[in-house]
Design a protein around this motif. Sequence first.
Motif, PDB file in Angstrom:
ATOM      1  N   HIS A  43     135.024 -15.337 -27.066  1.00  0.00           N
ATOM      2  CA  HIS A  43     135.813 -14.547 -26.127  1.00  0.00           C
ATOM      3  C   HIS A  43     135.694 -15.127 -24.720  1.00  0.00           C
ATOM      4  O   HIS A  43     134.737 -15.837 -24.395  1.00  0.00           O
ATOM      5  CB  HIS A  43     135.342 -13.092 -26.121  1.00  0.00           C
ATOM      6  CG  HIS A  43     135.432 -12.418 -27.454  1.00  0.00           C
ATOM      7  ND1 HIS A  43     136.630 -12.048 -28.014  1.00  0.00           N
ATOM      8  CD2 HIS A  43     134.467 -12.070 -28.340  1.00  0.00           C
ATOM      9  CE1 HIS A  43     136.409 -11.478 -29.191  1.00  0.00           C
ATOM     10  NE2 HIS A  43     135.104 -11.484 -29.411  1.00  0.00           N
ATOM     11  N   ALA A  44     136.667 -14.806 -23.891  1.00  0.00           N
ATOM     12  CA  ALA A  44     136.635 -15.254 -22.496  1.00  0.00           C
ATOM     13  C   ALA A  44     135.310 -14.849 -21.857  1.00  0.00           C
ATOM     14  O   ALA A  44     134.854 -13.714 -22.009  1.00  0.00           O
ATOM     15  CB  ALA A  44     137.802 -14.644 -21.715  1.00  0.00           C
ATOM     16  N   GLY A  45     134.703 -15.804 -21.153  1.00  0.00           N
ATOM     17  CA  GLY A  45     133.425 -15.550 -20.504  1.00  0.00           C
ATOM     18  C   GLY A  45     132.224 -15.939 -21.335  1.00  0.00           C
ATOM     19  O   GLY A  45     131.106 -16.018 -20.802  1.00  0.00           O
ATOM     20  N   ASP A  46     132.420 -16.191 -22.641  1.00  0.00           N
ATOM     21  CA  ASP A  46     131.300 -16.617 -23.476  1.00  0.00           C
ATOM     22  C   ASP A  46     130.801 -17.984 -23.025  1.00  0.00           C
ATOM     23  O   ASP A  46     131.588 -18.848 -22.610  1.00  0.00           O
ATOM     24  CB  ASP A  46     131.713 -16.703 -24.948  1.00  0.00           C
ATOM     25  CG  ASP A  46     131.812 -15.338 -25.606  1.00  0.00           C
ATOM     26  OD1 ASP A  46     131.492 -14.338 -24.948  1.00  0.00           O
ATOM     27  OD2 ASP A  46     132.215 -15.290 -26.789  1.00  0.00           O
ATOM     28  N   ALA A  47     129.496 -18.194 -23.133  1.00  0.00           N
ATOM     29  CA  ALA A  47     128.905 -19.477 -22.775  1.00  0.00           C
ATOM     30  C   ALA A  47     129.021 -20.455 -23.940  1.00  0.00           C
ATOM     31  O   ALA A  47     128.737 -20.105 -25.094  1.00  0.00           O
ATOM     32  CB  ALA A  47     127.443 -19.295 -22.391  1.00  0.00           C
ATOM     33  N   LEU A  48     129.476 -21.664 -23.647  1.00  0.00           N
ATOM     34  CA  LEU A  48     129.531 -22.762 -24.607  1.00  0.00           C
ATOM     35  C   LEU A  48     128.768 -23.931 -23.999  1.00  0.00           C
ATOM     36  O   LEU A  48     128.680 -24.055 -22.780  1.00  0.00           O
ATOM     37  CB  LEU A  48     130.974 -23.156 -24.904  1.00  0.00           C
ATOM     38  CG  LEU A  48     131.889 -22.065 -25.471  1.00  0.00           C
ATOM     39  CD1 LEU A  48     133.317 -22.588 -25.589  1.00  0.00           C
ATOM     40  CD2 LEU A  48     131.380 -21.572 -26.822  1.00  0.00           C
ATOM     41  N   TYR A  49     128.260 -24.812 -24.852  1.00  0.00           N
ATOM     42  CA  TYR A  49     127.392 -25.873 -24.358  1.00  0.00           C
ATOM     43  C   TYR A  49     127.813 -27.233 -24.883  1.00  0.00           C
ATOM     44  O   TYR A  49     128.232 -27.366 -26.034  1.00  0.00           O
ATOM     45  CB  TYR A  49     125.938 -25.609 -24.764  1.00  0.00           C
ATOM     46  CG  TYR A  49     125.385 -24.359 -24.140  1.00  0.00           C
ATOM     47  CD1 TYR A  49     124.793 -24.378 -22.891  1.00  0.00           C
ATOM     48  CD2 TYR A  49     125.506 -23.130 -24.793  1.00  0.00           C
ATOM     49  CE1 TYR A  49     124.316 -23.217 -22.302  1.00  0.00           C
ATOM     50  CE2 TYR A  49     125.035 -21.959 -24.223  1.00  0.00           C
ATOM     51  CZ  TYR A  49     124.437 -22.013 -22.974  1.00  0.00           C
ATOM     52  OH  TYR A  49     123.976 -20.859 -22.398  1.00  0.00           O
ATOM     53  N   CYS A  50     127.686 -28.238 -24.014  1.00  0.00           N
ATOM     54  CA  CYS A  50     127.860 -29.616 -24.462  1.00  0.00           C
ATOM     55  C   CYS A  50     126.590 -30.020 -25.209  1.00  0.00           C
ATOM     56  O   CYS A  50     125.495 -29.954 -24.634  1.00  0.00           O
ATOM     57  CB  CYS A  50     128.085 -30.542 -23.269  1.00  0.00           C
ATOM     58  SG  CYS A  50     128.068 -32.301 -23.737  1.00  0.00           S
ATOM     59  N   PRO A  51     126.706 -30.438 -26.462  1.00  0.00           N
ATOM     60  CA  PRO A  51     125.506 -30.800 -27.214  1.00  0.00           C
ATOM     61  C   PRO A  51     124.885 -32.114 -26.757  1.00  0.00           C
ATOM     62  O   PRO A  51     123.750 -32.419 -27.121  1.00  0.00           O
ATOM     63  CB  PRO A  51     126.020 -30.908 -28.655  1.00  0.00           C
ATOM     64  CG  PRO A  51     127.461 -31.245 -28.506  1.00  0.00           C
ATOM     65  CD  PRO A  51     127.930 -30.540 -27.268  1.00  0.00           C
ATOM     66  N   ALA A  52     125.613 -32.888 -25.950  1.00  0.00           N
ATOM     67  CA  ALA A  52     125.089 -34.177 -25.489  1.00  0.00           C
ATOM     68  C   ALA A  52     124.277 -34.048 -24.213  1.00  0.00           C
ATOM     69  O   ALA A  52     123.126 -34.493 -24.135  1.00  0.00           O
ATOM     70  CB  ALA A  52     126.244 -35.154 -25.288  1.00  0.00           C
ATOM     71  N   CYS A  53     124.847 -33.415 -23.182  1.00  0.00           N
ATOM     72  CA  CYS A  53     124.145 -33.310 -21.895  1.00  0.00           C
ATOM     73  C   CYS A  53     123.612 -31.910 -21.623  1.00  0.00           C
ATOM     74  O   CYS A  53     122.945 -31.681 -20.615  1.00  0.00           O
ATOM     75  CB  CYS A  53     125.051 -33.763 -20.755  1.00  0.00           C
ATOM     76  SG  CYS A  53     126.430 -32.629 -20.405  1.00  0.00           S
ATOM     77  N   HIS A  54     123.919 -30.956 -22.511  1.00  0.00           N
ATOM     78  CA  HIS A  54     123.411 -29.586 -22.453  1.00  0.00           C
ATOM     79  C   HIS A  54     123.987 -28.769 -21.291  1.00  0.00           C
ATOM     80  O   HIS A  54     123.450 -27.719 -20.940  1.00  0.00           O
ATOM     81  CB  HIS A  54     121.881 -29.572 -22.383  1.00  0.00           C
ATOM     82  CG  HIS A  54     121.231 -30.382 -23.453  1.00  0.00           C
ATOM     83  ND1 HIS A  54     120.006 -30.999 -23.291  1.00  0.00           N
ATOM     84  CD2 HIS A  54     121.658 -30.711 -24.699  1.00  0.00           C
ATOM     85  CE1 HIS A  54     119.692 -31.660 -24.389  1.00  0.00           C
ATOM     86  NE2 HIS A  54     120.677 -31.497 -25.259  1.00  0.00           N
ATOM     87  N   SER A  55     125.090 -29.248 -20.719  1.00  0.00           N
ATOM     88  CA  SER A  55     125.735 -28.497 -19.646  1.00  0.00           C
ATOM     89  C   SER A  55     126.379 -27.232 -20.202  1.00  0.00           C
ATOM     90  O   SER A  55     126.922 -27.231 -21.308  1.00  0.00           O
ATOM     91  CB  SER A  55     126.803 -29.359 -18.960  1.00  0.00           C
ATOM     92  OG  SER A  55     126.207 -30.446 -18.287  1.00  0.00           O
ATOM     93  N   GLU A  56     126.307 -26.169 -19.400  1.00  0.00           N
ATOM     94  CA  GLU A  56     126.877 -24.883 -19.796  1.00  0.00           C
ATOM     95  C   GLU A  56     128.299 -24.747 -19.262  1.00  0.00           C
ATOM     96  O   GLU A  56     128.582 -25.122 -18.130  1.00  0.00           O
ATOM     97  CB  GLU A  56     126.018 -23.742 -19.254  1.00  0.00           C
ATOM     98  CG  GLU A  56     126.508 -22.355 -19.674  1.00  0.00           C
ATOM     99  CD  GLU A  56     125.677 -21.262 -19.039  1.00  0.00           C
ATOM    100  OE1 GLU A  56     124.751 -20.773 -19.713  1.00  0.00           O
ATOM    101  OE2 GLU A  56     125.955 -20.909 -17.864  1.00  0.00           O
ATOM    102  N   TYR A  57     129.172 -24.201 -20.091  1.00  0.00           N
ATOM    103  CA  TYR A  57     130.549 -23.904 -19.717  1.00  0.00           C
ATOM    104  C   TYR A  57     130.848 -22.468 -20.137  1.00  0.00           C
ATOM    105  O   TYR A  57     130.185 -21.916 -21.020  1.00  0.00           O
ATOM    106  CB  TYR A  57     131.529 -24.859 -20.415  1.00  0.00           C
ATOM    107  CG  TYR A  57     131.452 -26.282 -19.910  1.00  0.00           C
ATOM    108  CD1 TYR A  57     132.390 -26.765 -19.006  1.00  0.00           C
ATOM    109  CD2 TYR A  57     130.436 -27.132 -20.337  1.00  0.00           C
ATOM    110  CE1 TYR A  57     132.321 -28.078 -18.541  1.00  0.00           C
ATOM    111  CE2 TYR A  57     130.355 -28.435 -19.873  1.00  0.00           C
ATOM    112  CZ  TYR A  57     131.306 -28.898 -18.963  1.00  0.00           C
ATOM    113  OH  TYR A  57     131.221 -30.184 -18.493  1.00  0.00           O
ATOM    114  N   THR A  58     131.849 -21.880 -19.532  1.00  0.00           N
ATOM    115  CA  THR A  58     132.308 -20.569 -19.972  1.00  0.00           C
ATOM    116  C   THR A  58     133.756 -20.689 -20.424  1.00  0.00           C
ATOM    117  O   THR A  58     134.541 -21.458 -19.847  1.00  0.00           O
ATOM    118  CB  THR A  58     132.196 -19.519 -18.853  1.00  0.00           C
ATOM    119  OG1 THR A  58     132.928 -19.960 -17.697  1.00  0.00           O
ATOM    120  CG2 THR A  58     130.742 -19.288 -18.481  1.00  0.00           C
TER     121      THR A  58
END
Length: 291
Positions: free
Chosen positions: A235-250
């Motif tokens: 859902h909008a606002g959920d945190a997702l992560y890059c598995p390579a650099c571990h950066s957080e996105y929403t």
Amino acid sequence: MQWSSILRAPWRTNPEPQRQLLASLLQLAWVVEARDPYTGGHLWRVAQFSRLLAQAAGLSEAEVARVALGGFLHDLGKIAIPDAILGKKERLNDEEYAVIRTHPESGLRLLGAHPLAQLARDAVLLHHETPDGNGYPYGLRAEAIPLVARIVGICDAFDAMTSTRPYRAGMPIAKALSIIRLELGRQFDAEMGELFLTLGESDALAHIVGHSDEGIPLERCLSCGPTIVRPREAHAGDALYCPACHSEYTLAAGGAGVLPSGRQDPARALSIAPDAALIDRLVEQHRAALV
């Protein structure tokens, strides 16, 4: 050719326990894939390519389902590959590639005596065999390679070519198809390869390339490219992560891309649970394999 004698169901009993066992295998494959930061969605894509190719070959519904499941499970053996090799940002050297070449046999050992092992054994062990005998682990040739392995081998290579890696961008579909055409009868089975080329040239593969689920493209990390898998149920606002650099996105409103939060969270990036909803859909989609 009589395809029906090539792929067979492992056993015929109450289907519900089999579905549960199948879900456990798919969850294991998902966890193995999650260890590789640059192959998000690879198993889903190979399974979908394999399904389309098996259908084009005229296989029965049950045989198509088994081929697709083999596509999803083919890389189980990568659980034995060290993180330093799986996550390397440069091309592998000869010694590292030799380690990668052990994954088919590792996958066979992982399957062990699982009640549904027969569904995936040939795909797991033999998807890197090639018609010219230069594949691995056994150097099988031509018709000695089971049909499921010939199909999955083509689809695995195509996805590798069209997927982005740290050291190169994914190829356009047309270029990847041209390489397959040049290697027919050598790296790729000629009959299955011709059918795959027909699928590609009819634009039947484009909706799968670069996606991690039906209609869901990989999201782009600003540093690493298309590495972020977005679950359908996010859902909008959920945190997702890059598995390579571990950066957080929403996840942006309406699912329209992801927004960087400016944070990194290695612990959460490396501990993402299997996508249970996707696995449930795959089990339902391929239930014919259990008949």
